[in-house]
Enzyme design. Structure first.
Site, PDB file in Angstrom:
ATOM      1  N   ASN A  33       0.908  -1.198   0.124  1.00  0.00           N
ATOM      2  CA  ASN A  33      -0.043  -0.091  -0.028  1.00  0.00           C
ATOM      3  C   ASN A  33       1.017   1.113   0.126  1.00  0.00           C
ATOM      4  O   ASN A  33       0.567   2.312   0.266  1.00  0.00           O
ATOM      5  CB  ASN A  33      -0.809   0.028   1.142  1.00  0.00           C
ATOM      6  CG  ASN A  33      -1.892  -1.410   1.220  1.00  0.00           C
ATOM      7  OD1 ASN A  33      -2.305  -1.658   0.305  1.00  0.00           O
ATOM      8  ND2 ASN A  33      -1.759  -1.668   2.730  1.00  0.00           N
ATOM      9  N   HIS A 120     -13.638  -2.530   7.180  1.00  0.00           N
ATOM     10  CA  HIS A 120     -12.417  -3.269   7.530  1.00  0.00           C
ATOM     11  C   HIS A 120     -12.636  -3.882   8.946  1.00  0.00           C
ATOM     12  O   HIS A 120     -13.648  -3.569   9.705  1.00  0.00           O
ATOM     13  CB  HIS A 120     -11.277  -2.122   7.837  1.00  0.00           C
ATOM     14  CG  HIS A 120      -9.941  -2.652   7.998  1.00  0.00           C
ATOM     15  ND1 HIS A 120      -9.116  -2.750   8.960  1.00  0.00           N
ATOM     16  CD2 HIS A 120      -9.223  -3.395   7.065  1.00  0.00           C
ATOM     17  CE1 HIS A 120      -7.964  -3.516   8.951  1.00  0.00           C
ATOM     18  NE2 HIS A 120      -7.785  -3.642   7.876  1.00  0.00           N
ATOM     19  N   GLU A 166     -15.916   3.073   4.476  1.00  0.00           N
ATOM     20  CA  GLU A 166     -14.500   3.618   4.122  1.00  0.00           C
ATOM     21  C   GLU A 166     -14.896   4.191   2.811  1.00  0.00           C
ATOM     22  O   GLU A 166     -15.863   4.435   1.919  1.00  0.00           O
ATOM     23  CB  GLU A 166     -13.850   2.190   3.409  1.00  0.00           C
ATOM     24  CG  GLU A 166     -13.676   1.324   4.553  1.00  0.00           C
ATOM     25  CD  GLU A 166     -12.918  -0.012   4.370  1.00  0.00           C
ATOM     26  OE1 GLU A 166     -12.306  -0.263   3.324  1.00  0.00           O
ATOM     27  OE2 GLU A 166     -13.026  -0.992   5.034  1.00  0.00           O
ATOM     28  N   SER A 170     -10.662  -1.355   0.525  1.00  0.00           N
ATOM     29  CA  SER A 170      -9.359  -2.035   0.887  1.00  0.00           C
ATOM     30  C   SER A 170      -9.272  -3.290  -0.291  1.00  0.00           C
ATOM     31  O   SER A 170      -8.304  -3.632  -0.694  1.00  0.00           O
ATOM     32  CB  SER A 170      -9.001  -2.183   1.943  1.00  0.00           C
ATOM     33  OG  SER A 170      -9.866  -3.339   2.665  1.00  0.00           O
ATOM     34  N   ASP A 195     -13.461   6.044   6.856  1.00  0.00           N
ATOM     35  CA  ASP A 195     -12.150   5.190   7.001  1.00  0.00           C
ATOM     36  C   ASP A 195     -11.527   5.813   5.622  1.00  0.00           C
ATOM     37  O   ASP A 195     -11.794   5.194   4.558  1.00  0.00           O
ATOM     38  CB  ASP A 195     -12.337   3.810   7.251  1.00  0.00           C
ATOM     39  CG  ASP A 195     -11.043   3.291   7.251  1.00  0.00           C
ATOM     40  OD1 ASP A 195     -10.038   3.794   6.696  1.00  0.00           O
ATOM     41  OD2 ASP A 195     -10.910   2.136   7.995  1.00  0.00           O
ATOM     42  N   HIS A 198      -7.118   3.988   2.717  1.00  0.00           N
ATOM     43  CA  HIS A 198      -6.520   3.751   1.323  1.00  0.00           C
ATOM     44  C   HIS A 198      -6.664   5.183   0.354  1.00  0.00           C
ATOM     45  O   HIS A 198      -6.096   5.204  -0.527  1.00  0.00           O
ATOM     46  CB  HIS A 198      -7.116   2.620   0.650  1.00  0.00           C
ATOM     47  CG  HIS A 198      -6.569   1.129   1.425  1.00  0.00           C
ATOM     48  ND1 HIS A 198      -5.497   0.703   1.022  1.00  0.00           N
ATOM     49  CD2 HIS A 198      -7.227   0.844   2.583  1.00  0.00           C
ATOM     50  CE1 HIS A 198      -5.619  -0.426   1.876  1.00  0.00           C
ATOM     51  NE2 HIS A 198      -6.501  -0.283   2.727  1.00  0.00           N
ATOM     52  N   LYS A 228       0.208   3.768   4.526  1.00  0.00           N
ATOM     53  CA  LYS A 228      -0.215   3.388   3.345  1.00  0.00           C
ATOM     54  C   LYS A 228       0.354   4.334   2.468  1.00  0.00           C
ATOM     55  O   LYS A 228       1.761   4.488   2.296  1.00  0.00           O
ATOM     56  CB  LYS A 228      -1.746   3.014   3.173  1.00  0.00           C
ATOM     57  CG  LYS A 228      -2.079   2.015   4.199  1.00  0.00           C
ATOM     58  CD  LYS A 228      -3.609   1.615   3.932  1.00  0.00           C
ATOM     59  CE  LYS A 228      -4.132   0.928   5.197  1.00  0.00           C
ATOM     60  NZ  LYS A 228      -3.485  -0.393   5.608  1.00  0.00           N
TER      61      LYS A 228
HETATM   62  C1  LIG Z   1      -9.809   0.219   5.349  1.00  0.00           C
HETATM   63  C2  LIG Z   1      -8.689  -0.076   6.436  1.00  0.00           C
HETATM   64  N1  LIG Z   1      -8.783   0.667   7.576  1.00  0.00           N
HETATM   65  C3  LIG Z   1      -7.950   0.538   8.659  1.00  0.00           C
HETATM   66  C4  LIG Z   1      -6.682  -0.136   8.329  1.00  0.00           C
HETATM   67  C5  LIG Z   1      -5.814  -0.293   9.576  1.00  0.00           C
HETATM   68  O1  LIG Z   1      -4.756   0.414   9.407  1.00  0.00           O
HETATM   69  P1  LIG Z   1      -3.295   0.315   9.844  1.00  0.00           P
HETATM   70  O2  LIG Z   1      -2.731  -0.529   8.768  1.00  0.00           O
HETATM   71  O3  LIG Z   1      -2.576   1.524   9.979  1.00  0.00           O
HETATM   72  O4  LIG Z   1      -3.398  -0.447  11.066  1.00  0.00           O
HETATM   73  C6  LIG Z   1      -6.492  -0.627   7.101  1.00  0.00           C
HETATM   74  C7  LIG Z   1      -5.222  -1.721   7.158  1.00  0.00           C
HETATM   75  O5  LIG Z   1      -5.187  -2.537   6.122  1.00  0.00           O
HETATM   76  C8  LIG Z   1      -7.577  -0.547   6.085  1.00  0.00           C
HETATM   77  O6  LIG Z   1      -7.462  -1.356   5.169  1.00  0.00           O
END
Ligand SMILES: Cc1ncc(COP(=O)(O)O)c(C=O)c1O
Length: 372
Positions: A33, A120, A166, A170, A195, A198, A228
């Site tokens: 990422n 997520h 989101e 992701s 969220d 990404h 990311k």
């Molecule tokens: C949509 C989403 N939110 C939150 C996270 C978590 O973030 P972090 O990788 O900084 O723990 C991810 C990680 O893969 C994600 O894809």
């Protein structure tokens, strides 16, 4: 023999073609990422060196509520709040910690959280730890979120409704119509959590995220991560100051954990500046997305963003294709349930500035040979 249940569980996963194991990095990066290739960029390396030379600590030494509250955390939060146009920001060691902190503590008993069916795992875990009522709504369907809140109100729900989505999914790579969800939130006096893990650094004006146009609204909280596109680690929750104050006072993942490294906070601050100063990186990434549209979409891939899923369906078949692509020198990973819904095992092709258009074309040629 000890751990019999665990051994049986692992063999059952292996039999089902779903056993997760660690694999070394190998081949052209089509799975990280690190979208803007900032993780190794000289500016961030120099920022780390300068911070160390100025005596910024590696470790924080404690919880933020104790000795761990380093000036670097406060500086990062002030800069992130300004960058994302929010009233306040609170930093965490990861996006996972931030999401669990938010959803486990801020929504109250008697509140409702309507979450998109594809959010997520970190949001799910936050909801599981919290005490609000939680209900899933169909993916990407703001009307479904609206209907879920209306039904809850009709059944006597009196607390605050929350909507959790989101902005860029992701595993599916699709972008969210944040305006549509905000309209629902406004209609129901609800809070909207977006969220942007990404999308941060890549989408929205200046890479400020898909929700950029609405930052500063009192019913919006965004998660912006540094691990990311921003190339380092950690995350900030951005929103009204009262949310920040509440998290500091009540969020267990924030309170009962050693604060993130001050050095990381210093580097994260520089990553925001790189995003602001180097729009060309975003432009290059968007050019790669156009290339993927030309080369990968004809093979069945969905190309809406830098996350390009190629759904294969069957778990084993997806892993067979991933293995064949890896053998040809491309680091593309297969993604299976439960990370994605059953029957939708896929290749998740992530575009970053570590790849070239020529490599995307070469990947397409390999896929033509190995796809079922
Ligand atoms: C949509 C989403 N939110 C939150 C996270 C978590 O973030 P972090 O990788 O900084 O723990 C991810 C990680 O893969 C994600 O894809």
């Amino acid at each position: 023999m000890q751990l019999v249940a665990q051994r049986a569980h692992l063999s059952a996963l292996a039999d089902a073609g779903r056993l997760r194991t660690l694999a070394p990095r190998r081949g052209v990066d089509l799975s990280s990422n690190d979208y803007l290739a900032l993780s190794t960029t000289p500016r961030l390396v120099a920022a780390a060196q300068a911070a160390l030379a100025q005596g910024v600590a590696l470790g924080s030494g404690g919880s933020r509520l104790l000795r761990g509250n380093d000036a670097e955390h406060e500086a990062l939060e002030a800069e992130a709040a300004a960058f994302f146009g929010a009233e306040a920001a609170l930093s965490f060691g990861s996006g996972y910690a931030a999401n669990t902190a938010l959803l486990s503590s801020v929504p109250q008993p008697g509140d409702l959280i309507v979450y998109d069916a594809l959010v997520h795992a970190s949001m799910h875990d936050g909801m599981r730890l919290g005490r609000a009522t939680c209900v899933a709504a169909a993916h990407g369907d703001a009307q479904a979120a609206n209907d879920a809140i209306a039904a809850w109100r009709k059944a006597g729900g009196t607390g605050t409704p929350w909507i959790a989505v989101e902005s860029l999914y992701s595993m599916d790579g699709d972008l969210t119509d944040v305006a549509a969800y905000l309209a629902v939130a406004d209609r129901h006096d609800a809070m909207l959590v977006v969220d942007e893990a990404h999308a941060t650094g890549v989408w929205g004006g200046g890479g400020r995220g898909v929700a950029e146009a609405w930052h500063g609204r009192e019913n919006l909280v965004t998660l912006n991560t540094f691990g990311k596109a921003l190339g380092c680690e950690g995350a900030v929750l951005c929103g009204p100051a009262i949310i920040r104050d509440f998290l500091v006072a009540r969020a267990r993942p924030f309170i009962f954990s050693t604060a993130p490294s001050p050095l990381s906070a210093a580097v994260a601050r520089e990553s925001l500046r790189v995003v602001a100063d180097e729009p060309n990186r975003r432009a290059k990434l968007h050019a790669l997305i156009d290339a993927a549209r030309r080369y990968l979409a004809p093979l069945g891939a969905r190309v809406e963003s830098q996350i390009v899923p190629l759904v294969i369906g069957d778990d084993r078949e997806a892993m067979r294709v991933a293995t064949a692509v890896q053998a040809a020198g491309f680091d593309v990973r297969g993604i299976r349930p439960p990370t994605v819904p059953a029957g939708t095992a896929r290749l998740r092709i992530a575009l970053t500035l570590h790849v070239t258009e020529t490599e995307i074309a070469a990947l397409a040629n390999v896929l033509k040979e190995v796809l079922p």
